[in-house]
Design an enzyme around this catalytic site. Structure first.
Site, PDB file in Angstrom:
ATOM      1  N   CYS A  75     -22.927 -10.770 -48.686  1.00 56.28           N
ATOM      2  CA  CYS A  75     -21.727 -11.273 -49.361  1.00 56.28           C
ATOM      3  C   CYS A  75     -21.996 -12.535 -50.182  1.00 56.28           C
ATOM      4  O   CYS A  75     -21.596 -12.625 -51.343  1.00 56.28           O
ATOM      5  CB  CYS A  75     -20.590 -11.501 -48.364  1.00 56.28           C
ATOM      6  SG  CYS A  75     -20.901 -12.810 -47.159  1.00 56.28           S
ATOM      7  N   HIS A  88     -17.984 -15.373 -44.374  1.00 57.50           N
ATOM      8  CA  HIS A  88     -17.834 -14.290 -45.333  1.00 57.50           C
ATOM      9  C   HIS A  88     -17.124 -14.815 -46.573  1.00 57.50           C
ATOM     10  O   HIS A  88     -16.255 -15.684 -46.488  1.00 57.50           O
ATOM     11  CB  HIS A  88     -17.033 -13.137 -44.717  1.00 57.50           C
ATOM     12  CG  HIS A  88     -17.086 -11.882 -45.524  1.00 57.50           C
ATOM     13  ND1 HIS A  88     -18.218 -11.100 -45.610  1.00 57.50           N
ATOM     14  CD2 HIS A  88     -16.168 -11.281 -46.304  1.00 57.50           C
ATOM     15  CE1 HIS A  88     -17.978 -10.061 -46.396  1.00 57.50           C
ATOM     16  NE2 HIS A  88     -16.735 -10.155 -46.835  1.00 57.50           N
ATOM     17  N   HIS A 138     -16.878  -7.828 -52.470  1.00 57.20           N
ATOM     18  CA  HIS A 138     -17.685  -8.485 -51.450  1.00 57.20           C
ATOM     19  C   HIS A 138     -18.672  -7.471 -50.885  1.00 57.20           C
ATOM     20  O   HIS A 138     -18.614  -6.290 -51.217  1.00 57.20           O
ATOM     21  CB  HIS A 138     -16.793  -9.067 -50.345  1.00 57.20           C
ATOM     22  CG  HIS A 138     -15.934  -8.048 -49.670  1.00 57.20           C
ATOM     23  ND1 HIS A 138     -15.894  -7.890 -48.317  1.00 57.20           N
ATOM     24  CD2 HIS A 138     -15.085  -7.090 -50.158  1.00 57.20           C
ATOM     25  CE1 HIS A 138     -15.046  -6.912 -47.995  1.00 57.20           C
ATOM     26  NE2 HIS A 138     -14.552  -6.415 -49.102  1.00 57.20           N
TER      27      HIS A 138
END
Length: 186
Positions: A89, A142, A158
């Site tokens: 990510c 993330h 992502h």
């Protein structure tokens, strides 16, 4: 005399077909000019004989970053990856911004210290979304890039460990629960 005129007309018609065919086969190439002060990218179309024809399409820097990130859709997940052979990510975000001369930290929790915090109702395309996912809910782990906003729902790109580089919607239960903050880098 009439035969000569007919032959001349045939000759001219065949030669004109040949030149029009050559003109159609000229390859066009798009180049980008980035004006750093205005964050605007102007696309130009060039033809193979070094003539440049400016187009009327103006792309903002956030749109260009999104376009670059989207080329990685479908790439498998690879921890620490930053290429089409594998991507994580933060690698996706890092590379998408780096391609546009914006250097961010390589790790999502460090990226979350950059830019300006933005409340969710004020986010725009190109902003970053940060999450605390899984069993590590006490730390940002993330990041995603906002690619679209429709009907109060935010679409972001992502990389997930299960599906690789994908787009998701923030209103999905998992992502909404894991959401921590949004930040504007541009």
């Amino acid at each position: 005399m009439q035969k000569l005129i007919v032959i001349l007309i045939l000759f001219l018609s065949f030669s004109s077909c040949k030149s029009s065919k050559r003109a159609k086969n000229k390859r066009q190439k798009t180049t980008k000019i980035i004006t750093k002060k205005s964050n605007v990218i102007e696309e130009e179309t060039s033809i193979s004989n070094n003539k440049t024809i400016p187009s009327k399409k103006i792309i903002t820097k956030p749109e260009s970053i999104i376009k670059y990130a989207k080329q990685f859709e479908g790439v498998r997940y690879k921890w620490g990856g930053t290429s089409k052979s594998g991507m994580d990510c933060s690698g996706l975000i890092f590379e998408s911004f780096r391609e546009h001369d914006i250097i961010l930290p390589r790790i999502s929790r460090d990226m979350a210290k950059k830019g300006k915090k933005v409340i969710l109702k004020n986010v725009v395309k190109g902003d970053l979304l940060f999450f605390k996912t899984g069993n590590r809910r006490n730390a940002i782990n993330h990041v995603g890039l906002i690619v679209d906003i429709r009907d109060n729902n935010i679409e972001f790109i992502h990389a997930t460990s299960g599906k690789g580089v994908i787009t998701s919607w923030l209103n999905e239960a998992y992502w909404l629960k894991a959401f921590y903050e949004a930040r504007r880098i541009l």
